[in-house]
Design a protein around this motif. Sequence first.
Motif, PDB file in Angstrom:
ATOM      1  N   GLN A 566       0.959  -1.222  -0.141  1.00 15.52           N
ATOM      2  CA  GLN A 566       0.048  -0.003   0.019  1.00 15.52           C
ATOM      3  C   GLN A 566       0.860   1.099   0.028  1.00 15.52           C
ATOM      4  OE1 GLN A 566      -2.820   0.226   3.383  1.00 15.52           O
ATOM      5  NE2 GLN A 566      -3.367   2.351   3.013  1.00 15.52           N
ATOM      6  N   ALA A 567       2.022   1.160   0.777  1.00 12.51           N
ATOM      7  CA  ALA A 567       2.794   2.310   0.818  1.00 12.51           C
ATOM      8  C   ALA A 567       3.491   2.569  -0.575  1.00 12.51           C
ATOM      9  CB  ALA A 567       3.963   2.252   1.838  1.00 12.51           C
ATOM     10  N   LEU A 568       3.825   1.664  -1.112  1.00 12.73           N
ATOM     11  CA  LEU A 568       4.520   1.693  -2.625  1.00 12.73           C
ATOM     12  C   LEU A 568       3.478   2.202  -3.742  1.00 12.73           C
ATOM     13  CD1 LEU A 568       7.046   1.225  -4.380  1.00 12.73           C
ATOM     14  CD2 LEU A 568       6.183  -1.041  -4.574  1.00 12.73           C
ATOM     15  N   SER A 569       2.203   1.967  -3.468  1.00 14.99           N
ATOM     16  CA  SER A 569       1.166   2.334  -4.440  1.00 14.99           C
ATOM     17  C   SER A 569       0.887   3.712  -4.330  1.00 14.99           C
ATOM     18  CB  SER A 569       0.157   1.458  -4.551  1.00 14.99           C
ATOM     19  OG  SER A 569      -0.578   1.620  -3.062  1.00 14.99           O
ATOM     20  N   THR A 570       1.143   4.249  -3.117  1.00 17.60           N
ATOM     21  CA  THR A 570       0.932   5.712  -3.031  1.00 17.60           C
ATOM     22  C   THR A 570       2.128   6.667  -2.751  1.00 17.60           C
ATOM     23  OG1 THR A 570       0.903   5.313  -0.413  1.00 17.60           O
ATOM     24  CG2 THR A 570      -1.326   5.168  -1.620  1.00 17.60           C
ATOM     25  N   GLY A 571       3.356   6.107  -3.023  1.00 17.89           N
ATOM     26  CA  GLY A 571       4.278   6.821  -3.164  1.00 17.89           C
ATOM     27  C   GLY A 571       4.741   7.308  -1.696  1.00 17.89           C
ATOM     28  N   VAL A 572       4.429   6.721  -0.397  1.00 17.39           N
ATOM     29  CA  VAL A 572       4.766   6.998   0.871  1.00 17.39           C
ATOM     30  C   VAL A 572       6.016   6.012   1.363  1.00 17.39           C
ATOM     31  CG1 VAL A 572       3.798   7.214   3.199  1.00 17.39           C
ATOM     32  CG2 VAL A 572       2.327   7.999   1.400  1.00 17.39           C
ATOM     33  N   ARG A 573       6.720   6.469   1.997  1.00 13.96           N
ATOM     34  CA  ARG A 573       7.998   5.603   2.583  1.00 13.96           C
ATOM     35  C   ARG A 573       7.624   5.394   3.858  1.00 13.96           C
ATOM     36  NH1 ARG A 573      10.656   9.900  -0.125  1.00 13.96           N
ATOM     37  NH2 ARG A 573      10.888  11.201   1.891  1.00 13.96           N
ATOM     38  N   LEU A 574       7.886   4.022   4.453  1.00 18.10           N
ATOM     39  CA  LEU A 574       7.688   3.715   5.774  1.00 18.10           C
ATOM     40  C   LEU A 574       9.237   3.403   6.284  1.00 18.10           C
ATOM     41  CD1 LEU A 574       5.042   0.913   5.243  1.00 18.10           C
ATOM     42  CD2 LEU A 574       4.742   3.320   5.750  1.00 18.10           C
ATOM     43  N   ARG A 575       9.516   3.856   7.410  1.00 14.58           N
ATOM     44  CA  ARG A 575      10.873   3.628   8.154  1.00 14.58           C
ATOM     45  C   ARG A 575      10.782   3.422   9.580  1.00 14.58           C
ATOM     46  NH1 ARG A 575      14.497   7.093  10.759  1.00 14.58           N
ATOM     47  NH2 ARG A 575      13.098   8.834  10.478  1.00 14.58           N
ATOM     48  N   VAL A 576      11.442   2.212   9.901  1.00 14.46           N
ATOM     49  CA  VAL A 576      11.557   1.614  11.364  1.00 14.46           C
ATOM     50  C   VAL A 576      12.730   2.447  11.927  1.00 14.46           C
ATOM     51  CG1 VAL A 576      11.709  -0.186  12.711  1.00 14.46           C
ATOM     52  CG2 VAL A 576      10.327  -0.263  10.746  1.00 14.46           C
ATOM     53  N   ALA A 577      12.384   3.069  13.058  1.00 11.20           N
ATOM     54  CA  ALA A 577      13.600   3.841  13.656  1.00 11.20           C
ATOM     55  C   ALA A 577      14.151   2.837  14.793  1.00 11.20           C
ATOM     56  CB  ALA A 577      13.111   5.117  14.432  1.00 11.20           C
ATOM     57  N   PRO A 578      15.251   3.082  15.229  1.00 10.14           N
ATOM     58  CA  PRO A 578      15.921   2.148  16.181  1.00 10.14           C
ATOM     59  C   PRO A 578      14.980   2.076  17.319  1.00 10.14           C
ATOM     60  CG  PRO A 578      17.765   3.731  15.374  1.00 10.14           C
ATOM     61  CD  PRO A 578      16.426   4.297  14.850  1.00 10.14           C
ATOM     62  N   SER A 579      14.749   0.957  17.970  1.00 10.59           N
ATOM     63  CA  SER A 579      13.692   0.464  18.662  1.00 10.59           C
ATOM     64  C   SER A 579      14.434  -0.724  19.644  1.00 10.59           C
ATOM     65  CB  SER A 579      12.578  -0.210  18.383  1.00 10.59           C
ATOM     66  OG  SER A 579      12.186   0.702  17.118  1.00 10.59           O
ATOM     67  N   ALA A 580      13.570  -0.539  20.747  1.00  9.25           N
ATOM     68  CA  ALA A 580      14.354  -1.535  21.912  1.00  9.25           C
ATOM     69  C   ALA A 580      12.836  -1.874  22.836  1.00  9.25           C
ATOM     70  CB  ALA A 580      15.282  -0.746  22.985  1.00  9.25           C
ATOM     71  N   GLY A 581      13.082  -3.201  23.615  1.00  6.66           N
ATOM     72  CA  GLY A 581      12.093  -3.538  24.426  1.00  6.66           C
ATOM     73  C   GLY A 581      11.441  -4.829  24.055  1.00  6.66           C
ATOM     74  N   ARG A 582      11.295  -5.859  24.901  1.00  5.73           N
ATOM     75  CA  ARG A 582      10.416  -6.844  24.642  1.00  5.73           C
ATOM     76  C   ARG A 582       8.834  -6.796  25.384  1.00  5.73           C
ATOM     77  NH1 ARG A 582      13.143 -11.052  22.185  1.00  5.73           N
ATOM     78  NH2 ARG A 582      11.482 -12.361  23.080  1.00  5.73           N
ATOM     79  N   VAL A 583       7.733  -7.350  24.994  1.00  8.24           N
ATOM     80  CA  VAL A 583       6.564  -7.065  25.248  1.00  8.24           C
ATOM     81  C   VAL A 583       6.068  -8.483  25.460  1.00  8.24           C
ATOM     82  CG1 VAL A 583       6.219  -4.778  24.440  1.00  8.24           C
ATOM     83  CG2 VAL A 583       5.862  -6.857  22.897  1.00  8.24           C
ATOM     84  N   LEU A 584       4.994  -8.652  26.370  1.00  8.21           N
ATOM     85  CA  LEU A 584       4.220  -9.844  26.611  1.00  8.21           C
ATOM     86  C   LEU A 584       2.876  -9.510  25.767  1.00  8.21           C
ATOM     87  CD1 LEU A 584       4.960 -11.061  30.153  1.00  8.21           C
ATOM     88  CD2 LEU A 584       5.432 -12.190  28.215  1.00  8.21           C
ATOM     89  N   VAL A 585       2.797 -10.157  24.789  1.00  6.85           N
ATOM     90  CA  VAL A 585       1.317  -9.882  23.843  1.00  6.85           C
ATOM     91  C   VAL A 585       1.041 -10.983  22.897  1.00  6.85           C
ATOM     92  CG1 VAL A 585       1.883  -7.325  23.823  1.00  6.85           C
ATOM     93  CG2 VAL A 585       2.901  -8.654  21.988  1.00  6.85           C
ATOM     94  N   ASP A 586      -0.091 -10.809  22.242  1.00  7.90           N
ATOM     95  CA  ASP A 586      -0.432 -11.762  21.160  1.00  7.90           C
ATOM     96  C   ASP A 586       0.056 -10.984  19.900  1.00  7.90           C
ATOM     97  OD1 ASP A 586      -1.709 -12.723  18.997  1.00  7.90           O
ATOM     98  OD2 ASP A 586      -3.346 -13.491  20.211  1.00  7.90           O
ATOM     99  N   ALA A 587       0.938 -11.622  19.360  1.00 12.14           N
ATOM    100  CA  ALA A 587       1.754 -10.712  18.434  1.00 12.14           C
ATOM    101  C   ALA A 587       0.881 -10.360  17.088  1.00 12.14           C
ATOM    102  CB  ALA A 587       2.895 -11.734  17.775  1.00 12.14           C
ATOM    103  N   ASP A 588      -0.171 -11.457  16.682  1.00  6.18           N
ATOM    104  CA  ASP A 588      -0.860 -11.142  15.535  1.00  6.18           C
ATOM    105  C   ASP A 588      -1.925  -9.932  15.912  1.00  6.18           C
ATOM    106  OD1 ASP A 588       0.487 -13.189  14.332  1.00  6.18           O
ATOM    107  OD2 ASP A 588      -1.422 -14.729  14.960  1.00  6.18           O
TER     108      ASP A 588
END
Length: 848
Positions: A566-588
Amino acid sequence: MQQSLERQQRQFLAVLPLIVAVLAVLAALLQPALVGQDARELTSGLGLVASGAFLAVSCWLRARQTVGRRRRSWLLIMTGALVAITGNVWATATGSDPVTSPSAFSDLAITAALGLCIAGVLGFPSVRRRGVDLVVISLDGLVVGGAVLIIASTLVYDELLEQTRGGLASQLTTLLIPVLDVVLVVVGILLLLRARGSDRQALALLALGFLAYALADLPFAVLVAQEDFEFGTPLDLGWMVGYALLALAAWYPSTEVDVPHGSGTATDVRDTAFVYLVLLVAAGIQVVSGSQERLSPSTAVLWMLVAIAAAGRQIVLTRDNNALRRGLEQRVSEQTADLRRLARQTEVLLTSVGDGIYGVDAAGLITFVNPSGADALGYAAEDLLGRSAHDVFHAPAEDGLAYPYEGCYIAEAIGSGINTFAEEDVYVRCDGSSFPVEITASPQLEGPPDDQVVRGAVVVFRDVTERRDVDRMKNEFISVVSHELRTPLTSIRGSLGLLASGVLGELSPRARSMTRIALESSERLTRLINDFLDLERIEAGHQPMDIASIAAEELLSRAVTEMAGQALSTGVRLRVAPSAGRVLVDADRIVQTLTNLLSNAITFSTEGQTVVLDAAAEDGQVVFRVRDQGRGIPADQVESVFQRFDQVDSSDARQKGGTGLGLAICRGIVEGHGGRIWAESAPGSGTTVTFTLPAASRRGPGHHATSRHRPAGGRAGRGTVLLVTDDDEVADVLTTLLTGHAVPVVRAVGAGDAVRLAREVHPRVVLLDLDLGPSSGSGYAVVSELRRDPRTAAVDLIVYSAAEVEPADRPLLTLGRTEFITKDRVDPTGLEDRVLERLEDPPGGTAS
């Protein structure tokens, strides 16, 4: 320029002892037994000139610090002092003697100085007054002035009239100066009586100064008339003391610069007492000194004027007091009628309103309740008065224990002045049945706005049973409709897909276009139904969750991978900044949340812009952020975008194809994991959506979200579990397992921590590891402390340990329903099952 009050006080305290010391020295130098005649005459001359000069300088300095009428008054007194000094210097320079060769110029100068001082005192500002007040002041002046003239006539003027010799000018000045002295003293005293505020002390010094001067002038006039006066006697000290007191009045600290604020009153007890005291003194002197002779015509006329003035004064005061009393009675009657009318209006409002309203005092006891509130609670209104609202009809927790008063909205309103709006609670009727309510609590304040005191609280409550039933019926209807539409929509989509693909035959261009539109519409309707079903399951607590520990950066990467097309079709860039941490979650579920947020960010961004994702560990939780550079959200809609079907613009649904449920689903998923979500934005500046999730490896208390009057449970309302263990591995596994069932878990790492948390969150079940390390305290101490508190004495307890607990020790480890398990007979999954059984059962039962 007006000086500060502190500086004026310092100056006054410095001048006062200096003046006292100088006067003491002059008094010693004027003693005939100590000093010769020539030296005493020189001391008198220098003392009079110096004290007069000091008075003039003091008045000039005070005039510089004031404005208006007060400034003019000080300047007039200063001028009078300079004129008096001129007369004294002239008499000394010409060698005149008051007895043998009096100086007419000196006498005229003294007369003019007294006139200037009288004008200065009369011009001194006082509080603004009514016409009646001015009349009374004038009559007071006549009474006091007449009485003082009678005293002077009896003691002085008879002697002056008999002894005065010389020309007409000499007689006029000799007789006029004592009259002016009397007038000056009377004016000063009357002004003092009517003064208010910081001027009162300064005017008192002025009145005393003029009195001292007059007390020296009157004997001087008699001695001159008797040809028995000479300079250099202690009598001269009276003039110097008068000058000194007038100078001290100029130095007295004051912040007043013009007419004082406020309004005067006609009279008071002090003024009346003073006026009649002067009159009595005059009568006494007249009786003692003139009882052997008939009254002179002038004295008789004075007594008649004084009597008329005193009678007129009382008549005016009586009439004014009667008018004031009638006015007050009328105002009291009008205000009483207004209060009665307001009371009736308030009673009508309280009676007619459909919501329940009750008030409590500072102790939380009910002071009033309206009929609707009493009917809703099943009580008579008078039966509730004086009883504790919190104890009578606030429903207990699911475990049957009462919620603490300290956390009640009533206590918060009374103790901290906190307003509570639209909070949900459960009330108990007289017959024991309960019903849900929505309440608003406000403190009852009294006193001025800057110093208000809380006297109690007012609570408005509304029965929301019907509203909840309607919401439930609406949700059930939506769920049923969504399920019933899903099957035919699947068939429609499949058929349209086959037609559009050409498998069933080639379509004309017009037919192909219509088929494509129908297929897109059916897909959009399918997404809407799926969103409905997801949201219904999340809010009902039926959404299965597979809780596990996962890195936050991995979740962000998965979301970006899914939304890359979807991002490619609209010309919008997605970027993941440096991140940290672990979580107790349902990943999906969390990836679903991130993709919904990314979809919104991409949709409302323009070509070439960048959407940034990042995560950071903070205080036992991980904070996720999705930031775009799009058009932003208006400030008044930032909160509402998380509601169902709420979009920034109603045209968005048509232009962007959204359903308005994406952010509501995100909120449900995040809150189901024990986190919270919010947005920060401004039009034209982009939007940042932030949400928090519990960290996977945190020590100490686990996440918990409680409410003041509702169980701190998950969406199913099961209640909170307090886990007491210092084993991090077991804690993480149990927390993961129980959180997957939407059960909030609070972890304590030691005995002290466990007792504190139990009192804060009121757990439904306590899971206690008896094998705590030496630094964590004793499990027996935990149970002992919990048994002492009525709020935790009956909670369910599961005790597990490496060795079986001896039967003799089990009573020391018993709370409500208590179960003992050995670790070699059960694994964490088994503990999970035991806890869930306890949560599903109603509170109570017997210990095992």
